[in-house]
Scaffold this active site. Structure first.
Site, PDB file in Angstrom:
ATOM      1  N   THR A   1     -53.028  14.848  16.061  1.00 31.42           N
ATOM      2  CA  THR A   1     -53.199  15.820  15.479  1.00 31.42           C
ATOM      3  C   THR A   1     -52.759  15.734  13.903  1.00 31.42           C
ATOM      4  O   THR A   1     -51.463  15.404  13.868  1.00 31.42           O
ATOM      5  CB  THR A   1     -52.576  17.238  15.749  1.00 31.42           C
ATOM      6  OG1 THR A   1     -53.536  17.432  16.979  1.00 31.42           O
ATOM      7  CG2 THR A   1     -53.018  18.408  14.756  1.00 31.42           C
TER       8      THR A   1
ATOM      9  N   GLY B   1     -46.260   4.167   5.259  1.00 33.38           N
ATOM     10  CA  GLY B   1     -46.526   2.959   5.260  1.00 33.38           C
ATOM     11  C   GLY B   1     -46.143   2.020   6.264  1.00 33.38           C
ATOM     12  O   GLY B   1     -46.932   1.139   6.556  1.00 33.38           O
TER      13      GLY B   1
ATOM     14  N   CYS C   1     -30.882  -1.172   6.028  1.00 36.32           N
ATOM     15  CA  CYS C   1     -31.348  -0.824   7.606  1.00 36.32           C
ATOM     16  C   CYS C   1     -30.936   0.727   7.738  1.00 36.32           C
ATOM     17  O   CYS C   1     -30.412   1.463   6.892  1.00 36.32           O
ATOM     18  CB  CYS C   1     -30.531  -1.591   8.488  1.00 36.32           C
ATOM     19  SG  CYS C   1     -30.187  -3.417   7.934  1.00 36.32           S
TER      20      CYS C   1
ATOM     21  N   ASN D   1     -40.685  -4.373  -3.091  1.00 33.23           N
ATOM     22  CA  ASN D   1     -40.021  -3.254  -2.891  1.00 33.23           C
ATOM     23  C   ASN D   1     -38.336  -3.620  -3.596  1.00 33.23           C
ATOM     24  O   ASN D   1     -37.540  -2.687  -4.170  1.00 33.23           O
ATOM     25  CB  ASN D   1     -39.591  -2.667  -1.558  1.00 33.23           C
ATOM     26  CG  ASN D   1     -39.288  -3.763  -0.547  1.00 33.23           C
ATOM     27  OD1 ASN D   1     -40.162  -4.535  -0.376  1.00 33.23           O
ATOM     28  ND2 ASN D   1     -38.281  -3.813   0.000  1.00 33.23           N
TER      29      ASN D   1
END
Ligand code: PLP
Length: 361
Positions: A224, A68, A305, A136
């Site tokens: 990749t 995200g 954090c 959230n």
């Protein structure tokens, strides 16, 4: 153990684990032209089809990322060039840190973005607006479709961080009307290390990449692709069909906490069915998290954090929660929650509140 911290990361779904295991057996690089490469390419494109179908977007407009945070950063870097950036006050740090000089869209006491203020902020030069689907910390759902209409009318682009909503709420990019939408694998029961930015046709034509490299992902994201993580992500997307069934248990958890003295924040507006934000007046959030952890119940305090320290919540500050901003925990039920979790939480919370509220008061 009672795991009630799904908004930090969901437990992996069995379908996703199976897909990761199968993908680990595939050796090729999707960019190689030989048979092994073609097998890898097939796996990648199958995953893309699944994600595209689930969120109603064209497969060629799915850009796989590492998660995200990268999807948000790609949207802001790639669509925000030459535009003013506007972010809602309760965005995740993945958005805030990528747009440090952005204008801030205020929210009300429930964390709902102010649409009249958005209209004012849209006047002037073209903007990129960042408005999350669901928060959230509190679960508050934003009026994203309304914001999309305002943005369209003003020639602004809209980026939606749907990291917490995807898999829990119905999410159709076609209906939402956003230019870009960020989703993350580990928030819906897949492995960490994968996510996607979903683009509108217009955004796909104008976005500039954040990572250039070998031109993978149609030039939108070099590197990749991590096939096992992407295959697991797609399997989790297919399996995650909404979290509505968790709402009654969330409500019982909330009622038990309120009976023990808690205040539920943002409880009167539409919100994620698995989330409640509970403040215990006079008791610091870290103290509550530790007390509950010792009782075998895992929740989180505001925003943890990477250092593991707990920062004062900018979300609750923006909601003008006052001292409660330091005293709120987030309880978020995972997809595999069981009724016993409600009972375990209620017991542990009551015991904690009896002990700590007495000391605080
Ligand atoms: N956006 C929101 C709303 C989040 O809750 C999170 C993670 O907590 C992120 C973005 C970042 O996602 P990721 O952990 O996949 O980088």
């Amino acid at each position: 153990m009672t795991y009630l911290d799904a908004n930090a990361t969901e437990p992996m779904r069995p379908e996703s684990k199976d897909a990761v295991r199968a993908a680990l057996e595939v050796t090729g690089n999707p960019a190689s032209v030989h048979a092994a490469g073609r097998a890898a390419r097939r796996l990648l494109e199958d995953a893309r089809e699944v994600v595209a179908a689930a969120f109603a977007v064209r497969p060629e407009h799915v850009v796989f990322t590492s998660g995200g945070t990268e999807a948000d950063a790609l949207a802001i870097h790639g669509l925000g060039q030459g535009r003013r950036i506007v972010v809602s006050a309760t965005e995740h740090n993945a958005v805030r840190a990528a747009a440090p000089r952005a204008a801030v869209l205020p929210v009300d006491e429930n964390g709902v973005a102010d649409m009249a203020a958005l209209q004012t902020l849209l006047a002037g030069s073209p903007a990129l607006v960042c408005l999350m689907l669901a928060n959230n910390e509190t679960g508050t759902i934003q009026p994203v479709a309304e914001a999309a209409a305002l943005c369209r009318g003003a020639g602004a682009l809209l980026h939606v961080d749907a990291v917490q909503g995807a898999g829990r709420l119905a999410l159709s990019c076609a209906e939402l009307g956003a230019d870009s939408v960020a989703v993350s694998s580990h928030k819906l029961g897949g492995p960490s290390g994968a996510g996607a930015l979903l683009l509108s046709s217009d955004a796909a034509g104008r976005i500039t990449p954040l990572i250039v490299g070998g031109g993978q992902e149609r030039g939108h994201r070099g590197g990749t692709p991590p096939l096992p993580a992407i295959a697991g992500f797609a399997a989790a997307v297919r399996a995650a069909t909404g979290a509505g069934a968790l709402a009654p248990w969330r409500d019982r958890i909330e009622a038990a906490a309120i009976a023990a003295g808690a205040v539920a924040l943002a409880a009167t507006v539409p919100r994620l069915p698995n989330t409640t934000c509970l403040a215990l007046p006079g008791v610091r959030a870290e103290t509550q998290v530790i007390a509950l952890d010792l009782a075998g119940v895992q929740v989180s305090a505001g925003a943890a954090c990477s250092s593991g320290k707990v920062a004062r919540s900018h979300v609750l500050d923006a909601m003008r929660a006052g001292p409660l901003a330091d005293q709120a925990i987030r309880v978020s039920l995972p997809w595999n929650a069981a009724e016993a979790d409600v009972w375990s939480f209620a017991q542990a919370y009551q015991a904690m509140a009896d002990r700590l509220s007495r000391r605080a008061g």
